[in-house]
Scaffold this motif. Structure first.
Motif, short mmCIF file in Angstrom:
data_model
loop_
_atom_site.label_atom_id
_atom_site.label_comp_id
_atom_site.label_asym_id
_atom_site.label_seq_id
_atom_site.Cartn_x
_atom_site.Cartn_y
_atom_site.Cartn_z
N THR A 40 -46.73 -42.07 16.97
CA THR A 40 -46.18 -41.05 17.87
C THR A 40 -44.74 -40.71 17.49
O THR A 40 -44.35 -39.54 17.46
CB THR A 40 -46.24 -41.54 19.33
OG1 THR A 40 -47.58 -41.87 19.67
CG2 THR A 40 -45.74 -40.46 20.28
N ALA A 41 -43.94 -41.75 17.21
CA ALA A 41 -42.55 -41.52 16.81
C ALA A 41 -42.48 -40.73 15.50
O ALA A 41 -41.66 -39.81 15.36
CB ALA A 41 -41.82 -42.85 16.65
N LYS A 210 -24.55 -18.99 16.79
CA LYS A 210 -25.47 -19.40 17.84
C LYS A 210 -26.00 -20.80 17.54
O LYS A 210 -25.99 -21.25 16.40
CB LYS A 210 -26.65 -18.43 17.94
CG LYS A 210 -26.31 -17.11 18.60
CD LYS A 210 -27.58 -16.25 18.76
CE LYS A 210 -27.25 -14.94 19.45
NZ LYS A 210 -28.46 -14.08 19.61
N ASP A 211 -26.45 -21.45 18.60
CA ASP A 211 -27.03 -22.79 18.47
C ASP A 211 -28.25 -22.73 17.58
O ASP A 211 -29.19 -21.99 17.83
CB ASP A 211 -27.40 -23.31 19.86
CG ASP A 211 -27.93 -24.73 19.81
OD1 ASP A 211 -27.72 -25.40 18.78
OD2 ASP A 211 -28.56 -25.17 20.80
N LYS A 212 -28.23 -23.53 16.50
CA LYS A 212 -29.37 -23.55 15.58
C LYS A 212 -30.24 -24.77 15.79
O LYS A 212 -31.33 -24.87 15.26
CB LYS A 212 -28.87 -23.51 14.13
CG LYS A 212 -29.97 -23.16 13.12
CD LYS A 212 -29.39 -23.05 11.72
CE LYS A 212 -30.49 -22.66 10.72
NZ LYS A 212 -29.99 -22.59 9.35
N GLY A 213 -29.75 -25.73 16.56
CA GLY A 213 -30.54 -26.94 16.82
C GLY A 213 -30.21 -28.03 15.82
O GLY A 213 -29.64 -27.80 14.76
N SER A 214 -30.59 -29.24 16.20
CA SER A 214 -30.33 -30.39 15.35
C SER A 214 -31.47 -31.38 15.46
O SER A 214 -32.30 -31.30 16.36
CB SER A 214 -29.02 -31.08 15.76
OG SER A 214 -29.11 -31.56 17.09
N SER A 215 -31.53 -32.29 14.52
CA SER A 215 -32.52 -33.37 14.53
C SER A 215 -31.81 -34.65 14.17
O SER A 215 -30.59 -34.68 13.97
CB SER A 215 -33.64 -33.08 13.52
OG SER A 215 -33.14 -33.20 12.20
N ALA A 216 -32.59 -35.74 14.09
CA ALA A 216 -32.00 -37.01 13.70
C ALA A 216 -31.52 -36.97 12.25
O ALA A 216 -30.76 -37.82 11.83
CB ALA A 216 -33.02 -38.13 13.87
N PHE A 217 -31.97 -35.97 11.49
CA PHE A 217 -31.66 -35.90 10.06
C PHE A 217 -30.63 -34.82 9.73
O PHE A 217 -30.07 -34.80 8.65
CB PHE A 217 -32.94 -35.62 9.27
CG PHE A 217 -34.09 -36.49 9.69
CD1 PHE A 217 -34.18 -37.78 9.22
CD2 PHE A 217 -35.06 -36.03 10.56
CE1 PHE A 217 -35.23 -38.60 9.60
CE2 PHE A 217 -36.11 -36.84 10.94
CZ PHE A 217 -36.19 -38.13 10.46
N GLY A 368 -47.94 -47.35 23.85
CA GLY A 368 -47.53 -46.79 22.56
C GLY A 368 -47.10 -45.34 22.65
O GLY A 368 -46.08 -44.94 22.08
N VAL A 369 -47.87 -44.53 23.40
CA VAL A 369 -47.51 -43.12 23.56
C VAL A 369 -46.18 -42.98 24.30
O VAL A 369 -45.33 -42.15 23.92
CB VAL A 369 -48.64 -42.36 24.31
CG1 VAL A 369 -48.17 -40.97 24.71
CG2 VAL A 369 -49.87 -42.26 23.43
N LEU A 370 -45.98 -43.78 25.35
CA LEU A 370 -44.73 -43.69 26.11
C LEU A 370 -43.53 -44.14 25.27
O LEU A 370 -42.49 -43.48 25.26
CB LEU A 370 -44.84 -44.56 27.37
CG LEU A 370 -45.83 -44.07 28.44
CD1 LEU A 370 -45.87 -45.06 29.60
CD2 LEU A 370 -45.45 -42.68 28.95
N ILE A 371 -43.69 -45.25 24.56
CA ILE A 371 -42.58 -45.73 23.71
C ILE A 371 -42.30 -44.76 22.58
O ILE A 371 -41.15 -44.45 22.27
CB ILE A 371 -42.91 -47.13 23.16
CG1 ILE A 371 -42.92 -48.16 24.30
CG2 ILE A 371 -41.91 -47.54 22.08
CD1 ILE A 371 -43.40 -49.53 23.90
N GLY A 372 -43.36 -44.25 21.94
CA GLY A 372 -43.17 -43.28 20.85
C GLY A 372 -42.49 -42.00 21.30
O GLY A 372 -41.71 -41.40 20.56
N VAL A 374 -40.21 -41.76 23.48
CA VAL A 374 -38.77 -41.95 23.66
C VAL A 374 -38.04 -41.27 22.49
O VAL A 374 -37.00 -40.62 22.66
CB VAL A 374 -38.42 -43.45 23.73
CG1 VAL A 374 -36.91 -43.65 23.70
CG2 VAL A 374 -39.00 -44.06 25.00
N VAL A 375 -38.60 -41.43 21.28
CA VAL A 375 -38.04 -40.75 20.10
C VAL A 375 -38.14 -39.25 20.27
O VAL A 375 -37.23 -38.50 19.93
CB VAL A 375 -38.79 -41.20 18.83
CG1 VAL A 375 -38.29 -40.45 17.60
CG2 VAL A 375 -38.64 -42.70 18.62
N SER A 376 -39.26 -38.78 20.82
CA SER A 376 -39.45 -37.35 21.07
C SER A 376 -38.38 -36.81 22.01
O SER A 376 -37.85 -35.71 21.80
CB SER A 376 -40.84 -37.11 21.66
OG SER A 376 -41.05 -35.75 21.92
#
Length: 424
Positions: A40-41, A210-217, A368-372, A374-376
């Motif tokens: 999921t993560a 304008k805001d283009k967004g970001s990710s963990a990377f 697993g879905v709930l923990i994964g 969290v990354v979402s």
């Protein structure tokens, strides 16, 4: 004994042995939780990458002096261009794209497309006004008048650079959304026409992104843009390569545009007819593809962890069912004495084993879905449920239950009723 009776009796037996059932369910749930959680993560990361890089557009590509090397978990992503580079002459490897080469390409490229020139400036710089100072995590980049359109940025205020700005190299800049918000929290638009300091140098703000967004990377908003001639004028650029970006009007023309780009740039880079290219073509989604390919090994690792845990759980479940057969020997003898068949006894123990295994799968999947996810939540993507792996987890756990319960069920069904009734 009817099938429904066997199932009902199996459920009551599982329910009555709470400690034994709880331990086995926990072991199975941990394995499934690790598998579903990591999957999921990983799915959330892939979704975040796709959303962030899709803003660059599918109809653009860039020219770089070397291919991108993606590192995740100590593993380098090797691309086809990396393998091709091994075939080139050593003198060609690492030959940066100079300003003159970039300028000549922009002038000579005959294909109907938008060409931009950019250069990476100082990284991890501090930006401040008279009141607020940012953390040293701002990237600086030198661009031309075409870069914003080619890279997918949009202005929220002010103006873009023009040719005169680029040629003069004067100290003006365009702020990314995150930088403007840090400097002018109440109203980022106040940044327009203000004088700020970037890496110790004064700049006048002429535009806001304008805001283009970001990710963990990638944080595409933590950036300050100026012209590439300003970078050349005020910063040391020796050994720094220029990047070329090309955006075609129609994605159908992409292959033709890439071929034309290679034909134009080879003479500029002084590549002989019998030599391979000493530059690389990157499509706009190549970074995301490389990241997602590298993330694939995490899925394999998660599957391996889940498999090992389930094997241990199957052994434990089989031992528990064998103990249950010994504990209930007299009960089995009584059932046979009143007309119970081997099939009904076998079904009862198989149902018990499968029920325990499915309870483990249920709790493991939910956890697993709930923990994964969290990354979402951290990546600001939607709620992710890896349905394929959820279904696969249920099927595998059912198979584990059948496998673990088969031998105990056969042993129970084969007991002699007389001996079973005498068992102490």
């Amino acid at each position: 004994m009817q099938l429904a009776d066997s199932l009902s009796l199996a459920f009551r037996t599982v329910k009555s042995n709470k400690l034994r059932t709880g331990i086995t369910v926990t072991i199975i749930a941990l394995g499934i939780m690790a598998l579903i959680g990591i999957i999921t993560a990983t799915a959330s990361m892939n979704q975040s990458l796709t959303e962030n890089f899709s803003t660059m557009g599918a109809n653009s590509f860039s020219i770089r002096y070397q291919d991108r090397q993606i590192h995740i978990g100590g593993r380098r992503q090797v691309t086809k261009t990396s393998l091709n580079a091994l075939k080139q002459k050593k003198s060609d490897n690492g030959k940066i794209i100079t300003y003159e080469e970039a300028r000549l390409f922009k002038e000579r490229y005959p294909f109907p497309a938008i060409v931009s020139i950019s250069i990476n400036g100082s990284q991890n710089v501090v930006v401040n006004n008279e009141e607020v100072k940012t953390n040293p995590n701002i990237s600086m980049m030198g661009i031309d008048e075409n870069y914003l359109q080619q890279s997918g940025y949009t202005l929220s205020g002010g103006r873009n650079f023009n040719k005169i700005d680029v040629q003069s190299g004067r100290s003006i800049c365009i702020l990314g959304n995150s930088v403007a918000q840090k400097l002018y929290r109440d109203n980022p638009q106040r940044a327009l026409d203000k004088i700020i300091t970037v890496a110790g140098i004064k700049y006048r703000v002429v535009g806001l992104l304008k805001d283009k967004g970001s990710s963990a990377f990638l944080n595409a908003d933590n950036i300050v843009l100026t012209t590439y001639n300003n970078i050349r004028r005020l910063f040391t650029t020796n050994g720094t390569t220029y990047n070329l970006g090309i955006m075609v009007n129609d994605i159908k023309d992409m292959d033709a545009a890439i071929s034309e780009a290679k034909g134009t740039f080879r003479p500029i880079r002084k590549v002989a007819i019998d030599e391979d290219n000493n530059f690389y073509i990157d499509k706009s989604d190549s970074i995301a593809e490389a990241f997602m390919s590298s993330l694939g090994f995490i899925t394999k690792a998660a599957a391996f962890i889940g498999l090992i845990t389930l094997i241990g759980a199957a052994i434990g479940l089989m031992n528990i069912m064998l103990v249950a057969v010994n504990e209930r020997t007299r009960e089995i003898g009584l059932i046979k004495a009143i007309g119970g068949t081997k099939k009904s006894i076998r079904n009862q123990f198989l149902f018990e084993s499968v029920l325990i295994s499915l309870f483990g799968a249920l709790f493991g999947i939910i956890s697993g879905v709930l923990i994964g996810n969290v990354v979402s939540m951290l990546l600001h993507t939607g709620f992710v449920v890896p349905w394929f792996w959820v279904v696969l987890g249920i099927v595998v756990c059912s198979a584990v239950g059948l496998f673990a319960g088969l031998y105990p069920a056969i042993k129970a069904a084969g007991l002699n009723p007389i001996d079973a009734l005498r068992y102490e």
